[in-house]
Design a protein around this motif. Structure first.
Motif, mmCIF file in Angstrom:
data_model
loop_
_atom_site.group_PDB
_atom_site.id
_atom_site.type_symbol
_atom_site.label_atom_id
_atom_site.label_comp_id
_atom_site.label_asym_id
_atom_site.label_seq_id
_atom_site.Cartn_x
_atom_site.Cartn_y
_atom_site.Cartn_z
ATOM 1 N N HIS A 80 0.707 -1.160 -0.369
ATOM 2 C CA HIS A 80 0.003 -0.319 0.378
ATOM 3 C C HIS A 80 0.955 1.063 -0.087
ATOM 4 O O HIS A 80 0.501 2.164 -0.579
ATOM 5 C CB HIS A 80 -0.820 -0.132 1.135
ATOM 6 N N GLU A 81 2.080 0.990 0.814
ATOM 7 C CA GLU A 81 2.838 2.526 0.978
ATOM 8 C C GLU A 81 3.502 2.816 -0.393
ATOM 9 O O GLU A 81 3.769 3.968 -1.352
ATOM 10 C CB GLU A 81 4.245 2.123 1.865
ATOM 11 N N ASP B 92 0.838 4.175 -2.984
ATOM 12 C CA ASP B 92 0.460 5.097 -2.458
ATOM 13 C C ASP B 92 1.483 6.082 -2.999
ATOM 14 O O ASP B 92 1.530 7.702 -3.829
ATOM 15 C CB ASP B 92 0.543 5.977 -0.902
ATOM 16 N N VAL C 83 1.228 6.247 -7.122
ATOM 17 C CA VAL C 83 0.181 7.250 -7.191
ATOM 18 C C VAL C 83 0.668 9.188 -7.164
ATOM 19 O O VAL C 83 0.416 9.625 -7.905
ATOM 20 C CB VAL C 83 -1.159 7.860 -6.847
ATOM 21 N N ALA C 84 1.052 8.910 -6.105
ATOM 22 C CA ALA C 84 1.862 10.289 -5.784
ATOM 23 C C ALA C 84 1.925 11.098 -6.714
ATOM 24 O O ALA C 84 2.720 12.322 -6.980
ATOM 25 C CB ALA C 84 2.419 10.434 -4.207
ATOM 26 N N ASP D 294 2.083 5.953 -12.246
ATOM 27 C CA ASP D 294 0.507 5.099 -12.718
ATOM 28 C C ASP D 294 0.122 5.492 -13.991
ATOM 29 O O ASP D 294 -0.327 4.480 -14.387
ATOM 30 C CB ASP D 294 0.078 4.484 -11.560
#
Length: 207
Positions: free
Chosen positions: A188-189, A192, A195-196, A200
C-alpha cells in the motif's frame, strides 16, 4: 534468495562485456534445446557450456555451490521421486535441465547490472505498445517486484528477531500472518508513492 539468484559483480570478463542481447540469445537457445529434446545428454552438454561460461565470467566454485545448496531439498526430493518410480533417464533429463537454467540465470545476473536487464526488457516489450501495453510500466513493475523481495526478507528477519528478543517460542507458521500484514502494508505504501508521483499513468512515462 541471493545465493540462488545471485547479484551483479562488476568485473572485466568477456561475459561481462558481452551485449545483453547475446546473453539472452544463449539462454533462449539453451532453454529451447533442453525443452525440445528428451535425452539426458542434451542438457548435460548445455550444463557443461554454462559452466564454461561461468568460469569465463569468474564465478567462483563457492558461489556455484551456494546456488546448489539453496535448492538442495528440491533436488533431493526430485531425485528420490525419479529413483522410486525407476525413471532414471527422465530424472537425469529434468535435473540436468534444472541445474543448467539455475546456473545460466546465475551467470546472467552475475555479469549484468539489474538496471541494464530491466532496460533491455523494456526495449523488448516496445512492439507490444500497439496492443495497449506500456513497456515502461512493465519495467516499473519488474523493478518494484525485485526491490520488494529483499524488503520482505528483511521484515521476516525482523519478525524472527523480535520474537526471540521477547523470549517467545513460535514456529515459522505462526509468523506468516504478521509477515503478510507487513507485506500488504508495504504494498500500500509503495502504491501510494507511485500514485502521488503520477507514475501509474503511461502518459507520464518517457522512453
Amino acid at each position: 534468495m541471493n545465493n540462488l539468484m545471485g547479484a551483479y559483480s562488476p568485473k572485466s570478463s568477456p561475459i561481462h562485456r558481452a551485449p545483453l542481447w547475446s546473453k539472452w540469445l544463449v539462454i533462449f537457445g539453451i532453454t529451447l534445446a533442453c525443452a525440445m529434446t528428451h535425452t539426458w545428454w542434451v542438457p548435460a552438454l548445455a550444463l557443461m557450456l554454462v559452466l564454461v561460461l561461468a568460469l569465463m565470467a569468474r564465478l567462483s566454485l563457492h558461489e556455484l555451490g551456494a546456488a546448489l545448496w539453496s535448492v538442495k531439498w528440491l533436488l533431493l526430493a526430485m531425485s528420490l521421486y525419479y529413483l522410486f518410480f525407476d525413471k532414471l533417464a527422465l530424472g537425469a533429463d529434468v535435473l540436468l535441465t534444472l541445474l543448467t537454467l539455475i546456473f545460466a540465470t546465475k551467470v546472467l545476473l552475475f555479469t549484468t547490472p539489474m538496471t541494464s536487464l530491466i532496460d533491455g526488457f523494456v526495449r523488448g516489450c516496445k512492439p507490444l505498445r500497439g496492443l495497449g501495453v506500456s513497456p515502461e510500466l512493465v519495467g516499473l513493475a519488474i523493478a518494484l517486484m525485485l526491490r520488494s523481495i529483499p524488503v520482505i526478507m528483511d521484515r521476516w528477519v525482523i519478525l524472527q528477531t523480535a520474537v526471540k528478543a521477547r523470549g517467545i517460542k513460535l514456529s515459522a507458521a505462526h509468523l506468516f500472518t504478521p509477515l503478510v500484514m507487513t507485506t500488504v502494508a508495504y504494498a500500500h505504501e509503495t502504491g501510494d508513492a507511485i500514485v502521488a508521483r503520477g507514475l501509474d499513468s503511461p502518459k507520464n512515462k518517457q522512453v
